[in-house]
Design an enzyme around this catalytic site. Structure first.
Site, PDB file in Angstrom:
ATOM      1  N   GLY A  96       2.072 -14.464   4.468  1.00  0.00           N
ATOM      2  CA  GLY A  96       3.247 -14.053   3.699  1.00  0.00           C
ATOM      3  C   GLY A  96       4.519 -14.158   4.518  1.00  0.00           C
ATOM      4  O   GLY A  96       5.450 -13.373   4.348  1.00  0.00           O
ATOM      5  N   HIS A  97       4.589 -15.156   5.396  1.00  0.00           N
ATOM      6  CA  HIS A  97       5.710 -15.258   6.349  1.00  0.00           C
ATOM      7  C   HIS A  97       7.021 -15.687   5.708  1.00  0.00           C
ATOM      8  O   HIS A  97       8.058 -15.658   6.365  1.00  0.00           O
ATOM      9  CB  HIS A  97       5.355 -16.223   7.481  1.00  0.00           C
ATOM     10  CG  HIS A  97       5.370 -17.674   7.088  1.00  0.00           C
ATOM     11  ND1 HIS A  97       4.489 -18.204   6.165  1.00  0.00           N
ATOM     12  CD2 HIS A  97       6.160 -18.705   7.484  1.00  0.00           C
ATOM     13  CE1 HIS A  97       4.739 -19.500   6.030  1.00  0.00           C
ATOM     14  NE2 HIS A  97       5.746 -19.832   6.812  1.00  0.00           N
ATOM     15  N   ARG A  98       6.988 -16.060   4.431  1.00  0.00           N
ATOM     16  CA  ARG A  98       8.227 -16.415   3.737  1.00  0.00           C
ATOM     17  C   ARG A  98       8.736 -15.262   2.862  1.00  0.00           C
ATOM     18  O   ARG A  98       9.811 -15.357   2.284  1.00  0.00           O
ATOM     19  CB  ARG A  98       7.990 -17.649   2.855  1.00  0.00           C
ATOM     20  CG  ARG A  98       7.684 -18.928   3.628  1.00  0.00           C
ATOM     21  CD  ARG A  98       8.940 -19.570   4.155  1.00  0.00           C
ATOM     22  NE  ARG A  98       8.663 -20.839   4.813  1.00  0.00           N
ATOM     23  CZ  ARG A  98       8.559 -22.018   4.197  1.00  0.00           C
ATOM     24  NH1 ARG A  98       8.685 -22.083   2.880  1.00  0.00           N
ATOM     25  NH2 ARG A  98       8.335 -23.121   4.882  1.00  0.00           N
ATOM     26  N   GLY A  99       7.979 -14.207   2.766  1.00  0.00           N
ATOM     27  CA  GLY A  99       8.336 -13.096   1.892  1.00  0.00           C
ATOM     28  C   GLY A  99       9.311 -12.133   2.535  1.00  0.00           C
ATOM     29  O   GLY A  99       9.752 -12.312   3.673  1.00  0.00           O
TER      30      GLY A  99
ATOM     31  N   GLY B 279       7.253 -10.253   5.452  1.00  0.00           N
ATOM     32  CA  GLY B 279       6.647 -11.230   6.349  1.00  0.00           C
ATOM     33  C   GLY B 279       7.670 -12.026   7.138  1.00  0.00           C
ATOM     34  O   GLY B 279       7.504 -12.256   8.348  1.00  0.00           O
TER      35      GLY B 279
ATOM     36  N   TYR C  17      -2.387  -2.108  -8.804  1.00  0.00           N
ATOM     37  CA  TYR C  17      -1.859  -2.499  -7.486  1.00  0.00           C
ATOM     38  C   TYR C  17      -2.216  -1.436  -6.446  1.00  0.00           C
ATOM     39  O   TYR C  17      -2.627  -1.749  -5.327  1.00  0.00           O
ATOM     40  CB  TYR C  17      -0.344  -2.679  -7.572  1.00  0.00           C
ATOM     41  CG  TYR C  17       0.303  -3.132  -6.284  1.00  0.00           C
ATOM     42  CD1 TYR C  17       0.147  -4.434  -5.831  1.00  0.00           C
ATOM     43  CD2 TYR C  17       1.087  -2.260  -5.527  1.00  0.00           C
ATOM     44  CE1 TYR C  17       0.738  -4.862  -4.650  1.00  0.00           C
ATOM     45  CE2 TYR C  17       1.681  -2.672  -4.345  1.00  0.00           C
ATOM     46  CZ  TYR C  17       1.504  -3.976  -3.919  1.00  0.00           C
ATOM     47  OH  TYR C  17       2.098  -4.385  -2.744  1.00  0.00           O
TER      48      TYR C  17
ATOM     49  N   ASN D 197       9.643   1.987  -0.544  1.00  0.00           N
ATOM     50  CA  ASN D 197      10.341   0.893  -1.233  1.00  0.00           C
ATOM     51  C   ASN D 197      11.185   0.103  -0.238  1.00  0.00           C
ATOM     52  O   ASN D 197      12.027   0.676   0.454  1.00  0.00           O
ATOM     53  CB  ASN D 197      11.255   1.458  -2.328  1.00  0.00           C
ATOM     54  CG  ASN D 197      10.488   2.233  -3.367  1.00  0.00           C
ATOM     55  OD1 ASN D 197       9.708   1.676  -4.127  1.00  0.00           O
ATOM     56  ND2 ASN D 197      10.680   3.544  -3.399  1.00  0.00           N
ATOM     57  N   LEU D 198      10.982  -1.204  -0.217  1.00  0.00           N
ATOM     58  CA  LEU D 198      11.672  -2.053   0.751  1.00  0.00           C
ATOM     59  C   LEU D 198      12.742  -2.900   0.077  1.00  0.00           C
ATOM     60  O   LEU D 198      12.649  -3.241  -1.096  1.00  0.00           O
ATOM     61  CB  LEU D 198      10.665  -2.967   1.449  1.00  0.00           C
ATOM     62  CG  LEU D 198       9.548  -2.274   2.219  1.00  0.00           C
ATOM     63  CD1 LEU D 198       8.536  -3.299   2.715  1.00  0.00           C
ATOM     64  CD2 LEU D 198      10.112  -1.467   3.376  1.00  0.00           C
TER      65      LEU D 198
ATOM     66  N   ARG E 280      13.961   8.154  -5.215  1.00  0.00           N
ATOM     67  CA  ARG E 280      13.302   7.083  -4.479  1.00  0.00           C
ATOM     68  C   ARG E 280      13.809   7.021  -3.041  1.00  0.00           C
ATOM     69  O   ARG E 280      14.977   7.318  -2.758  1.00  0.00           O
ATOM     70  CB  ARG E 280      13.539   5.723  -5.155  1.00  0.00           C
ATOM     71  CG  ARG E 280      12.823   5.529  -6.470  1.00  0.00           C
ATOM     72  CD  ARG E 280      11.318   5.434  -6.292  1.00  0.00           C
ATOM     73  NE  ARG E 280      10.662   5.189  -7.577  1.00  0.00           N
ATOM     74  CZ  ARG E 280      10.246   6.148  -8.402  1.00  0.00           C
ATOM     75  NH1 ARG E 280      10.439   7.427  -8.074  1.00  0.00           N
ATOM     76  NH2 ARG E 280       9.650   5.857  -9.534  1.00  0.00           N
TER      77      ARG E 280
END
Length: 390
Positions: free
Chosen positions: A13-16, A19, A139, A168-169, A250
């Site tokens: 997931g290095h493009r996320g 990641g 999930y 939450n990111l 949040r």
């Protein structure tokens, strides 16, 4: 075994969002022997493809940041996909990591693993104590399974797999697609587009839609078509309608802070540090006379040994320990984007969990705290988004 700057580290997931931030953080620290594959290059749900990849690359460390993610709408529409896709990815990557003797694995989960009515702030120990929030149950169950896989491999085989649960990111490379994005990027894009409609800046609107089409509608669509599709998502001239009441609380963490926490854990924290048993490996497996540990497949079968007692909830919360309401967040987004219109809330739509604040005492005790506060982070995210549009 500790990872060195020569160790090969695979970032799934290095493009996320996370990641890519972890990849950059590792590079800045001098860890340059990094391996990444896009989804087109490697389908992590394909067991044989994952096995072939591990056979070829033989990484020393693995960061499992790849996941099938989305907000309330996506979680409601694609329930089967959310549990199946994530379970397949986790089983394949964790299974092959063990098969190939990976020294250290970091698994990224989510704080949605916690019960809907968990006591606030949520400590790691409240996992599995009561029902989950229905809208993201699939999930959450997948992520619980992932952290339990890490915990169970450690207990049975003496591996060193650590699970971190970020709040939450948000940050660079965030997902701004309106159909499946999380709350902040979706809100930011909606507010920005409503401002652009009011200003009549159709050149920027069309450029925005070319980069991120909405239900297949891009910048080449007619004016009326664009207005119609955007209105479906609560976007109109100087006005935005958001889901829910605006009252849920949040917590948000800047993705580059999350990356720094992740790399800190990857490089400096071992399973024995989390469970507080210094001689975990020798207790569990029995040290050999040469000081090495027996890690054959027959060792330690049966889970946690009586000498160790019950070991669970070994994951680590990662967050700020601070929270705002969704309405307060919308006001921050309006300030960052220069929006002076109207933001309304549609109370007929679901709010999701009313409060999701995590306890970060364990993380702080392991030597890490956040550095980017929310108001500054929202402004940074908008600047990144605008720069992407150019």
């Amino acid at each position: 075994m500790s990872l060195t700057k020569e160790s090969k580290i695979y970032v799934a997931g290095h493009r996320g969002l996370v990641g890519s931030a972890i990849w950059n953080n590792l590079k800045k620290r001098g860890y340059t022997n990094l391996v990444g594959r896009t989804h087109a290059e490697l389908d992590l749900t394909n067991q044989q493809a994952v096995r072939d990849f591990f056979d070829q690359e033989c990484p020393n460390g693995v960061v499992l940041a790849a996941a099938f993610v989305g907000g309330i709408m996506a979680n409601s529409l694609y329930r089967a996909d959310f549990i199946m896709q994530n379970m397949l990815m986790q089983c394949n990557v964790i299974g092959e990591s063990y098969r190939h003797g990976v020294d250290k694995l970091l698994f990224l989960g989510s704080t949605c693993i916690y019960p809907k009515n968990a006591p606030q702030p949520m400590k790691e120990d409240c996992l599995l104590t009561s029902p989950l929030e229905y809208t993201n149950e699939e999930y959450a169950i997948a992520k619980i399974a992932g952290l339990k896989m890490c915990e169970s491999y450690n207990l049975q085989y003496g591996t060193n797999y650590i699970a971190v649960m970020p709040t939450n990111l948000y940050g660079p490379n965030d997902n701004f697609h309106l159909e499946n994005s999380h709350v902040m990027p979706a809100m930011m894009r909606k507010v920005y587009l409503a401002r652009l409609i009011h200003e009549g800046d159709w050149e920027t609107i069309r450029r925005d839609l070319d980069r991120r089409p909405v239900e297949g509608i891009n910048g080449s669509a007619s004016h009326d078509t664009v207005i119609t599709i955007l209105s479906k998502y609560g976007i109109s001239d100087n006005k935005v309608v958001l889901w829910g009441t605006g009252t849920p609380l949040r917590e948000f963490l800047w993705s580059e802070d999350m990356a720094d926490a992740s790399v800190h854990v990857l490089l400096n924290v071992d399973f024995k540090d989390i469970i507080g048993i210094e001689k975990y490996s020798s207790v569990h497996y029995g040290a050999k006379t040469d000081g090495t540990v027996d890690r054959d497949h027959s060792a330690g079968r049966g889970g946690a040994l009586p000498q160790l007692g019950e070991i669970r909830n070994c994951h680590i919360n990662v967050g700020t320990g601070k929270e705002v309401t969704i309405r307060q967040l919308s006001e921050m987004v309006a300030r960052a984007t220069g929006f002076q219109g109207t933001i309304e809330f549609d109370a007929s739509k679901p709010d999701g969990t009313m409060r999701k604040l995590i306890d970060v005492e364990k993380l702080h005790s392991l030597g890490w705290t956040h550095s980017v506060e929310l108001e500054d982070g929202v402004a940074r995210l908008f600047q990144w988004y605008k720069n992407e549009e150019r």
